[in-house]
Design a protein around this motif. Structure first.
Motif, PDB file in Angstrom:
ATOM      1  N   VAL A 113      -0.830   2.241   0.605  1.00 29.13           N
ATOM      2  CA  VAL A 113       0.018   3.378   0.232  1.00 29.13           C
ATOM      3  C   VAL A 113       1.341   3.305   0.994  1.00 29.13           C
ATOM      4  O   VAL A 113       2.412   3.544   0.438  1.00 29.13           O
ATOM      5  CB  VAL A 113      -0.698   4.717   0.520  1.00 29.13           C
ATOM      6  N   GLU A 114       1.262   2.943   2.287  1.00 30.10           N
ATOM      7  CA  GLU A 114       2.477   2.773   3.092  1.00 30.10           C
ATOM      8  C   GLU A 114       3.403   1.732   2.461  1.00 30.10           C
ATOM      9  O   GLU A 114       4.627   1.927   2.378  1.00 30.10           O
ATOM     10  CB  GLU A 114       2.082   2.344   4.501  1.00 30.10           C
ATOM     11  N   GLU A 115       2.829   0.637   1.989  1.00 32.75           N
ATOM     12  CA  GLU A 115       3.624  -0.434   1.367  1.00 32.75           C
ATOM     13  C   GLU A 115       4.258   0.028   0.063  1.00 32.75           C
ATOM     14  O   GLU A 115       5.424  -0.286  -0.222  1.00 32.75           O
ATOM     15  CB  GLU A 115       2.729  -1.643   1.119  1.00 32.75           C
ATOM     16  N   LEU A 116       3.509   0.768  -0.757  1.00 28.23           N
ATOM     17  CA  LEU A 116       4.054   1.277  -2.013  1.00 28.23           C
ATOM     18  C   LEU A 116       5.215   2.237  -1.765  1.00 28.23           C
ATOM     19  O   LEU A 116       6.209   2.227  -2.500  1.00 28.23           O
ATOM     20  CB  LEU A 116       2.956   1.974  -2.817  1.00 28.23           C
ATOM     21  N   MET A 117       5.092   3.055  -0.743  1.00 28.52           N
ATOM     22  CA  MET A 117       6.182   3.975  -0.433  1.00 28.52           C
ATOM     23  C   MET A 117       7.399   3.218   0.092  1.00 28.52           C
ATOM     24  O   MET A 117       8.542   3.574  -0.226  1.00 28.52           O
ATOM     25  CB  MET A 117       5.709   5.010   0.593  1.00 28.52           C
ATOM     26  N   LEU A 118       7.165   2.163   0.877  1.00 28.84           N
ATOM     27  CA  LEU A 118       8.280   1.362   1.370  1.00 28.84           C
ATOM     28  C   LEU A 118       9.021   0.702   0.216  1.00 28.84           C
ATOM     29  O   LEU A 118      10.256   0.576   0.242  1.00 28.84           O
ATOM     30  CB  LEU A 118       7.765   0.310   2.352  1.00 28.84           C
ATOM     31  N   ALA A 119       8.286   0.276  -0.820  1.00 26.57           N
ATOM     32  CA  ALA A 119       8.922  -0.327  -1.996  1.00 26.57           C
ATOM     33  C   ALA A 119       9.841   0.666  -2.705  1.00 26.57           C
ATOM     34  O   ALA A 119      10.781   0.260  -3.393  1.00 26.57           O
ATOM     35  CB  ALA A 119       7.857  -0.835  -2.962  1.00 26.57           C
ATOM     36  N   ARG A 120       9.580   1.957  -2.518  1.00 24.10           N
ATOM     37  CA  ARG A 120      10.429   2.998  -3.093  1.00 24.10           C
ATOM     38  C   ARG A 120      11.525   3.446  -2.131  1.00 24.10           C
ATOM     39  O   ARG A 120      12.252   4.398  -2.409  1.00 24.10           O
ATOM     40  CB  ARG A 120       9.585   4.217  -3.485  1.00 24.10           C
ATOM     41  N   GLY A 121      11.601   2.790  -0.981  1.00 21.90           N
ATOM     42  CA  GLY A 121      12.632   3.121  -0.012  1.00 21.90           C
ATOM     43  C   GLY A 121      12.266   4.231   0.937  1.00 21.90           C
ATOM     44  O   GLY A 121      13.135   4.777   1.633  1.00 21.90           O
ATOM     45  N   VAL A 122      10.978   4.591   0.999  1.00 18.73           N
ATOM     46  CA  VAL A 122      10.519   5.666   1.882  1.00 18.73           C
ATOM     47  C   VAL A 122       9.754   5.045   3.050  1.00 18.73           C
ATOM     48  O   VAL A 122       8.724   4.400   2.846  1.00 18.73           O
ATOM     49  CB  VAL A 122       9.614   6.663   1.137  1.00 18.73           C
ATOM     50  N   VAL A 123      10.247   5.223   4.250  1.00 20.66           N
ATOM     51  CA  VAL A 123       9.611   4.670   5.440  1.00 20.66           C
ATOM     52  C   VAL A 123       8.673   5.729   6.014  1.00 20.66           C
ATOM     53  O   VAL A 123       9.118   6.778   6.492  1.00 20.66           O
ATOM     54  CB  VAL A 123      10.651   4.252   6.492  1.00 20.66           C
ATOM     55  N   VAL A 124       7.373   5.468   5.940  1.00 21.44           N
ATOM     56  CA  VAL A 124       6.376   6.379   6.483  1.00 21.44           C
ATOM     57  C   VAL A 124       5.206   5.546   6.982  1.00 21.44           C
ATOM     58  O   VAL A 124       4.840   4.541   6.366  1.00 21.44           O
ATOM     59  CB  VAL A 124       5.910   7.401   5.405  1.00 21.44           C
ATOM     60  N   SER A 125       4.630   5.918   8.085  1.00 23.01           N
ATOM     61  CA  SER A 125       3.537   5.132   8.662  1.00 23.01           C
ATOM     62  C   SER A 125       2.209   5.491   8.003  1.00 23.01           C
ATOM     63  O   SER A 125       2.034   6.602   7.478  1.00 23.01           O
ATOM     64  CB  SER A 125       3.447   5.375  10.169  1.00 23.01           C
ATOM     65  N   HIS A 126       1.272   4.553   8.059  1.00 27.90           N
ATOM     66  CA  HIS A 126      -0.043   4.809   7.490  1.00 27.90           C
ATOM     67  C   HIS A 126      -0.760   5.926   8.248  1.00 27.90           C
ATOM     68  O   HIS A 126      -1.584   6.644   7.683  1.00 27.90           O
ATOM     69  CB  HIS A 126      -0.887   3.535   7.507  1.00 27.90           C
ATOM     70  N   GLU A 127      -0.430   6.095   9.528  1.00 32.58           N
ATOM     71  CA  GLU A 127      -1.060   7.156  10.306  1.00 32.58           C
ATOM     72  C   GLU A 127      -0.595   8.537   9.838  1.00 32.58           C
ATOM     73  O   GLU A 127      -1.378   9.488   9.782  1.00 32.58           O
ATOM     74  CB  GLU A 127      -0.740   6.972  11.800  1.00 32.58           C
TER      75      GLU A 127
END
Length: 224
Positions: A23-37
């Motif tokens: 999920v963290e990787e999918l959000m990064l692909a959308r330009g959203v930086v968020v940690s899995h934690e």
């Protein structure tokens, strides 16, 4: 983070067999930086609340209930996931227990019937004797049918649990399994209409309506 990002992460995690890092990787692909934690904390904090909101929006469950249990390995120890659905496949409740004897069946029946203003017309189970004990003591007026051939509805409802279990590298504890599966059983089925009964146009319309309900439930919970 905006509430839309939180809701989207929770939706991804409970709707698809994804790990927190995926999920963290999918959000990064959308330009959203968020940690899995952070995603894990959001799912723990909001998942059950969203599931409860969706359940409140549902119409009253049907009067024919299908009950079944499957084994779940937790730290090498066999536990049992008890599940009940109505005749339309709507999940009524789930309960993770270490046994499947009469006391475990009665505990599950009490959880199902708690707070209800009615009792079902029919209970359908397999031939496990524990169900007879719970039926006799807690719901003697309800028709009880026992047959392994009549319970496909609830057995099919168990299927999405296995891919989730693999994606999570198994559950860490019975409490962890109960917390996750309770939210998962409220959110995931909401986005799984009976696709084989709908044409393409009908399916798109149904999914649009369901996403609208999801947006309303998550927005209300965020506002609260």
């Amino acid at each position: 983070y905006p509430v839309e990002i939180i809701n989207h992460c929770v939706w991804l995690y409970f709707r698809f067999p994804l790990s927190l890092r995926e999920v963290e990787e999918l959000m990064l692909a959308r330009g959203v930086v968020v940690s899995h934690e952070s995603i894990r904390r959001w799912c723990e904090k909001f998942g059950q609340a969203y599931a409860n909101g969706l359940r409140r929006r549902r119409s009253r469950p049907g009067d024919k209930w299908h009950l079944d249990e499957v084994y779940v390995k937790i730290n090498g120890i066999t536990h049992y996931l008890w599940r009940a659905v109505d005749q339309d496949g709507n999940v009524l409740d789930v309960l993770v227990q270490s046994r499947r004897n009469g006391e475990a069946a009665k505990r599950f029946f009490r959880k199902l019937l708690k707070g209800l203003q009615y009792v079902p017309r029919v209970l359908v189970t397999d031939k496990l004797a524990s169900y007879r004990v719970a039926h006799r003591e807690l719901a003697p007026s309800v028709t009880h049918r026992q047959s392994k051939y009549l319970n496909n509805r609830v057995e099919n409802s168990h299927q999405p649990t296995r891919p989730r279990e693999r994606a999570m590298k198994r559950f860490k504890s019975a409490r962890h399994a109960q917390r996750f599966l309770s939210a998962f059983s409220g959110i995931s089925p909401h986005f799984r209409p009976r696709r084989h009964l709908l044409n393409a146009t009908g399916w798109r319309t149904e999914m649009t309506d369901r996403f609208t309900v999801w947006d309303e439930v998550t927005a209300l919970d965020a506002a609260a």
